[in-house]
Write an enzyme that holds these catalytic residues in place. Structure first.
Site, PDB file in Angstrom:
ATOM      1  N   SER A 280       0.850  -1.192   0.000  1.00  0.00           N
ATOM      2  CA  SER A 280       0.000   0.000   0.000  1.00  0.00           C
ATOM      3  C   SER A 280       0.881   1.234   0.000  1.00  0.00           C
ATOM      4  O   SER A 280       2.040   1.191   0.451  1.00  0.00           O
ATOM      5  CB  SER A 280      -0.888   0.008   1.251  1.00  0.00           C
ATOM      6  OG  SER A 280      -1.544   1.242   1.410  1.00  0.00           O
TER       7      SER A 280
ATOM      8  N   TYR B 254      -1.496  -0.289  10.662  1.00  0.00           N
ATOM      9  CA  TYR B 254      -1.685  -0.687   9.272  1.00  0.00           C
ATOM     10  C   TYR B 254      -0.431  -0.353   8.467  1.00  0.00           C
ATOM     11  O   TYR B 254       0.090  -1.191   7.719  1.00  0.00           O
ATOM     12  CB  TYR B 254      -2.900   0.019   8.680  1.00  0.00           C
ATOM     13  CG  TYR B 254      -3.134  -0.296   7.226  1.00  0.00           C
ATOM     14  CD1 TYR B 254      -3.525  -1.560   6.827  1.00  0.00           C
ATOM     15  CD2 TYR B 254      -2.964   0.688   6.238  1.00  0.00           C
ATOM     16  CE1 TYR B 254      -3.749  -1.859   5.475  1.00  0.00           C
ATOM     17  CE2 TYR B 254      -3.178   0.400   4.902  1.00  0.00           C
ATOM     18  CZ  TYR B 254      -3.569  -0.873   4.530  1.00  0.00           C
ATOM     19  OH  TYR B 254      -3.770  -1.162   3.200  1.00  0.00           O
TER      20      TYR B 254
END
Length: 244
Positions: free
Chosen positions: A140, A153
Protein backbone atom coordinates in the site's frame (compact mmCIF):
# COMPACT_ATOMS: atom_id res chain seq x y z
CA UNK A 1 3.76 -13.65 -23.11
CA UNK A 2 0.89 -14.95 -25.25
CA UNK A 3 -2.37 -16.39 -23.92
CA UNK A 4 -1.39 -19.81 -25.29
CA UNK A 5 1.89 -19.70 -23.35
CA UNK A 6 0.05 -18.60 -20.20
CA UNK A 7 -2.25 -21.64 -20.34
CA UNK A 8 0.51 -23.73 -18.79
CA UNK A 9 0.92 -21.25 -15.92
CA UNK A 10 -0.85 -21.53 -12.57
CA UNK A 11 -1.52 -18.45 -10.43
CA UNK A 12 -2.46 -18.65 -6.74
CA UNK A 13 -4.31 -15.59 -5.47
CA UNK A 14 -5.05 -15.02 -1.79
CA UNK A 15 -7.92 -12.81 -0.72
CA UNK A 16 -9.62 -13.74 -3.99
CA UNK A 17 -13.17 -13.30 -2.69
CA UNK A 18 -13.42 -9.58 -3.49
CA UNK A 19 -11.65 -6.41 -4.58
CA UNK A 20 -8.16 -6.61 -6.08
CA UNK A 21 -7.96 -10.36 -5.53
CA UNK A 22 -11.13 -11.17 -7.45
CA UNK A 23 -10.27 -8.68 -10.20
CA UNK A 24 -6.78 -10.18 -10.54
CA UNK A 25 -8.25 -13.67 -10.82
CA UNK A 26 -10.53 -12.52 -13.63
CA UNK A 27 -7.71 -10.70 -15.42
CA UNK A 28 -5.21 -13.54 -15.20
CA UNK A 29 -7.79 -16.15 -16.20
CA UNK A 30 -8.72 -14.03 -19.22
CA UNK A 31 -5.00 -13.90 -20.07
CA UNK A 32 -4.87 -17.69 -20.11
CA UNK A 33 -3.73 -18.57 -16.58
CA UNK A 34 -5.21 -21.34 -14.51
CA UNK A 35 -6.12 -19.76 -11.20
CA UNK A 36 -6.43 -21.00 -7.63
CA UNK A 37 -8.76 -18.77 -5.64
CA UNK A 38 -7.88 -18.76 -1.94
CA UNK A 39 -10.03 -17.01 0.67
CA UNK A 40 -12.04 -17.57 3.83
CA UNK A 41 -15.39 -16.68 2.26
CA UNK A 42 -15.85 -19.91 0.38
CA UNK A 43 -19.26 -19.01 -1.06
CA UNK A 44 -17.75 -16.05 -2.89
CA UNK A 45 -14.78 -17.90 -4.35
CA UNK A 46 -16.98 -20.81 -5.40
CA UNK A 47 -19.21 -18.35 -7.26
CA UNK A 48 -16.16 -16.76 -8.89
CA UNK A 49 -14.74 -20.15 -9.89
CA UNK A 50 -18.10 -21.04 -11.46
CA UNK A 51 -18.10 -17.72 -13.31
CA UNK A 52 -14.59 -18.29 -14.68
CA UNK A 53 -15.15 -21.93 -15.61
CA UNK A 54 -12.40 -24.34 -16.65
CA UNK A 55 -9.03 -23.67 -15.10
CA UNK A 56 -10.35 -22.06 -11.91
CA UNK A 57 -10.59 -23.74 -8.53
CA UNK A 58 -11.89 -22.36 -5.23
CA UNK A 59 -9.98 -23.35 -2.08
CA UNK A 60 -11.06 -22.24 1.37
CA UNK A 61 -7.96 -21.06 3.23
CA UNK A 62 -7.08 -18.54 5.92
CA UNK A 63 -3.60 -17.08 5.48
CA UNK A 64 -3.13 -17.10 9.26
CA UNK A 65 -3.61 -20.90 9.33
CA UNK A 66 -0.48 -22.66 8.05
CA UNK A 67 -2.11 -26.10 8.05
CA UNK A 68 -4.87 -24.78 5.79
CA UNK A 69 -2.26 -23.30 3.45
CA UNK A 70 -0.33 -26.57 3.29
CA UNK A 71 -3.55 -28.36 2.36
CA UNK A 72 -4.29 -25.66 -0.22
CA UNK A 73 -0.84 -26.04 -1.79
CA UNK A 74 -1.39 -29.78 -2.15
CA UNK A 75 -4.76 -29.20 -3.82
CA UNK A 76 -3.31 -26.64 -6.23
CA UNK A 77 -0.61 -29.05 -7.34
CA UNK A 78 -3.06 -31.92 -7.68
CA UNK A 79 -5.88 -30.08 -9.44
CA UNK A 80 -4.09 -27.41 -11.50
CA UNK A 81 -0.39 -28.25 -11.47
CA UNK A 82 2.64 -26.65 -9.89
CA UNK A 83 2.10 -23.01 -8.95
CA UNK A 84 4.05 -20.52 -11.05
CA UNK A 85 2.66 -17.29 -9.63
CA UNK A 86 1.70 -16.29 -6.10
CA UNK A 87 -0.25 -13.08 -5.55
CA UNK A 88 -0.20 -12.23 -1.84
CA UNK A 89 -3.28 -10.05 -1.79
CA UNK A 90 -5.13 -11.01 1.41
CA UNK A 91 -5.22 -8.00 3.72
CA UNK A 92 -7.28 -5.95 6.14
CA UNK A 93 -7.24 -2.23 6.90
CA UNK A 94 -8.56 -1.64 10.41
CA UNK A 95 -7.75 2.02 10.84
CA UNK A 96 -8.44 3.98 14.01
CA UNK A 97 -6.78 5.96 16.80
CA UNK A 98 -4.02 4.19 18.69
CA UNK A 99 -5.55 2.90 21.93
CA UNK A 100 -6.06 -0.27 23.94
CA UNK A 101 -9.53 -0.51 22.47
CA UNK A 102 -8.03 -1.29 19.06
CA UNK A 103 -5.54 -3.93 20.26
CA UNK A 104 -7.34 -6.86 18.59
CA UNK A 105 -7.35 -4.96 15.31
CA UNK A 106 -3.60 -4.35 15.59
CA UNK A 107 -2.88 -8.03 16.08
CA UNK A 108 -5.17 -9.01 13.22
CA UNK A 109 -3.48 -6.64 10.77
CA UNK A 110 0.01 -7.92 11.59
CA UNK A 111 -1.14 -11.54 11.40
CA UNK A 112 -2.98 -11.16 8.09
CA UNK A 113 -1.09 -8.46 6.22
CA UNK A 114 2.47 -9.38 7.16
CA UNK A 115 2.65 -12.86 8.67
CA UNK A 116 -0.04 -14.11 6.31
CA UNK A 117 1.98 -13.12 3.24
CA UNK A 118 5.17 -14.54 4.74
CA UNK A 119 3.56 -17.86 5.66
CA UNK A 120 1.79 -18.26 2.32
CA UNK A 121 5.05 -17.62 0.49
CA UNK A 122 6.94 -20.07 2.68
CA UNK A 123 4.36 -22.79 1.96
CA UNK A 124 4.25 -22.23 -1.81
CA UNK A 125 7.90 -21.31 -2.36
CA UNK A 126 9.13 -24.73 -3.48
CA UNK A 127 6.44 -24.82 -6.17
CA UNK A 128 7.21 -21.27 -7.31
CA UNK A 129 10.95 -21.99 -7.50
CA UNK A 130 10.58 -25.23 -9.45
CA UNK A 131 10.33 -23.70 -12.88
CA UNK A 132 11.14 -20.09 -12.08
CA UNK A 133 8.10 -18.06 -11.16
CA UNK A 134 6.71 -14.82 -9.79
CA UNK A 135 5.69 -13.53 -6.39
CA UNK A 136 3.51 -10.41 -6.29
CA UNK A 137 3.06 -8.79 -2.89
CA UNK A 138 0.21 -6.30 -2.54
CA UNK A 139 1.30 -3.58 -0.15
CA UNK A 140 0.00 0.00 0.00
CA UNK A 141 1.00 3.63 -0.29
CA UNK A 142 0.60 3.41 3.51
CA UNK A 143 3.81 1.39 3.46
CA UNK A 144 5.59 4.61 2.44
CA UNK A 145 3.46 7.37 3.95
CA UNK A 146 1.83 7.14 7.37
CA UNK A 147 -0.53 9.37 9.34
CA UNK A 148 -2.79 9.55 12.39
CA UNK A 149 -4.96 6.48 12.78
CA UNK A 150 -3.00 4.34 10.33
CA UNK A 151 0.09 3.51 12.39
CA UNK A 152 -0.24 -0.26 12.76
CA UNK A 153 -1.69 -0.69 9.27
CA UNK A 154 1.31 1.24 7.95
CA UNK A 155 3.65 -0.85 10.10
CA UNK A 156 2.27 -4.03 8.56
CA UNK A 157 2.77 -2.65 5.05
CA UNK A 158 6.24 -1.26 5.78
CA UNK A 159 7.03 -4.79 6.92
CA UNK A 160 5.79 -6.21 3.63
CA UNK A 161 7.94 -3.72 1.73
CA UNK A 162 11.14 -4.55 3.62
CA UNK A 163 10.56 -8.29 3.45
CA UNK A 164 9.81 -8.08 -0.29
CA UNK A 165 13.12 -6.38 -1.02
CA UNK A 166 15.04 -9.01 0.92
CA UNK A 167 13.12 -11.77 -0.85
CA UNK A 168 13.81 -10.17 -4.23
CA UNK A 169 17.56 -10.25 -3.66
CA UNK A 170 17.51 -13.74 -2.20
CA UNK A 171 15.51 -15.36 -5.00
CA UNK A 172 16.91 -13.67 -8.10
CA UNK A 173 17.23 -14.56 -10.91
CA UNK A 174 14.97 -17.63 -10.71
CA UNK A 175 11.98 -15.91 -9.09
CA UNK A 176 10.85 -12.37 -9.78
CA UNK A 177 9.41 -10.46 -6.82
CA UNK A 178 7.12 -7.50 -7.47
CA UNK A 179 5.76 -5.08 -4.88
CA UNK A 180 2.48 -3.34 -5.76
CA UNK A 181 1.61 -0.26 -3.64
CA UNK A 182 -1.86 1.07 -4.41
CA UNK A 183 -3.34 4.25 -3.02
CA UNK A 184 -7.10 4.59 -2.60
CA UNK A 185 -8.85 1.90 -4.65
CA UNK A 186 -12.61 1.40 -4.83
CA UNK A 187 -12.92 -1.79 -2.75
CA UNK A 188 -14.76 -2.93 0.37
CA UNK A 189 -11.72 -2.45 2.65
CA UNK A 190 -13.25 0.40 4.70
CA UNK A 191 -16.36 -1.61 5.56
CA UNK A 192 -14.36 -3.76 7.98
CA UNK A 193 -13.06 -0.83 10.07
CA UNK A 194 -14.36 -1.27 13.62
CA UNK A 195 -13.86 2.35 14.77
CA UNK A 196 -17.09 4.00 13.66
CA UNK A 197 -15.92 7.59 13.18
CA UNK A 198 -12.86 6.44 11.25
CA UNK A 199 -14.92 4.10 9.10
CA UNK A 200 -17.30 6.89 8.13
CA UNK A 201 -14.51 9.25 7.12
CA UNK A 202 -12.54 6.65 5.19
CA UNK A 203 -15.65 5.36 3.43
CA UNK A 204 -16.36 8.84 2.09
CA UNK A 205 -12.94 8.90 0.44
CA UNK A 206 -13.39 5.41 -0.99
CA UNK A 207 -16.85 6.21 -2.32
CA UNK A 208 -15.34 8.68 -4.77
CA UNK A 209 -12.21 6.67 -5.61
CA UNK A 210 -11.38 6.80 -9.30
CA UNK A 211 -8.98 3.84 -9.33
CA UNK A 212 -10.71 0.46 -9.51
CA UNK A 213 -9.64 -3.02 -8.54
CA UNK A 214 -9.63 -3.79 -12.26
CA UNK A 215 -7.04 -1.04 -12.81
CA UNK A 216 -4.72 -2.69 -10.31
CA UNK A 217 -5.36 -6.15 -11.76
CA UNK A 218 -4.43 -4.87 -15.21
CA UNK A 219 -1.10 -3.61 -13.85
CA UNK A 220 -0.42 -7.00 -12.23
CA UNK A 221 -1.25 -8.89 -15.42
CA UNK A 222 0.97 -6.59 -17.48
CA UNK A 223 3.86 -7.02 -15.04
CA UNK A 224 3.64 -10.80 -15.06
CA UNK A 225 3.55 -10.80 -18.84
CA UNK A 226 6.98 -9.21 -19.27
CA UNK A 227 9.74 -11.45 -20.68
CA UNK A 228 11.71 -13.34 -18.04
CA UNK A 229 14.84 -11.21 -18.50
CA UNK A 230 12.89 -8.16 -17.24
CA UNK A 231 11.80 -7.79 -13.62
CA UNK A 232 9.44 -4.96 -12.61
CA UNK A 233 10.14 -4.90 -8.89
CA UNK A 234 8.03 -2.05 -7.54
CA UNK A 235 4.95 -0.15 -8.69
CA UNK A 236 3.19 2.60 -6.74
CA UNK A 237 -0.13 3.75 -8.14
CA UNK A 238 -2.68 6.29 -6.93
CA UNK A 239 -5.72 8.15 -8.18
CA UNK A 240 -4.38 11.10 -10.14
CA UNK A 241 -5.82 13.49 -7.52
CA UNK A 242 -4.50 11.70 -4.40
CA UNK A 243 -1.88 13.89 -2.72
CA UNK A 244 -0.52 11.48 -0.09
Amino acid sequence: MSDSQNRSRVAVITGASSGIGAATARSLHAAGYRVALLARRVDRIEALAAELGDGAVAIEADVTDRDALVAAAARVEQELGTADVLVNNAGIMLLGPFSSGQREDYRAMIEVNLLGAITTTEVFLDQIKDGGGDIVNISSVAGRVSGPGSGVYSASKWGVNGWSESLRQELLPAVRVTLIEPGIVATELPTHITHEATRTGVQQAYDVATVTAEDVAEVITFTLGRPRHLAINEIMLRPADQAL
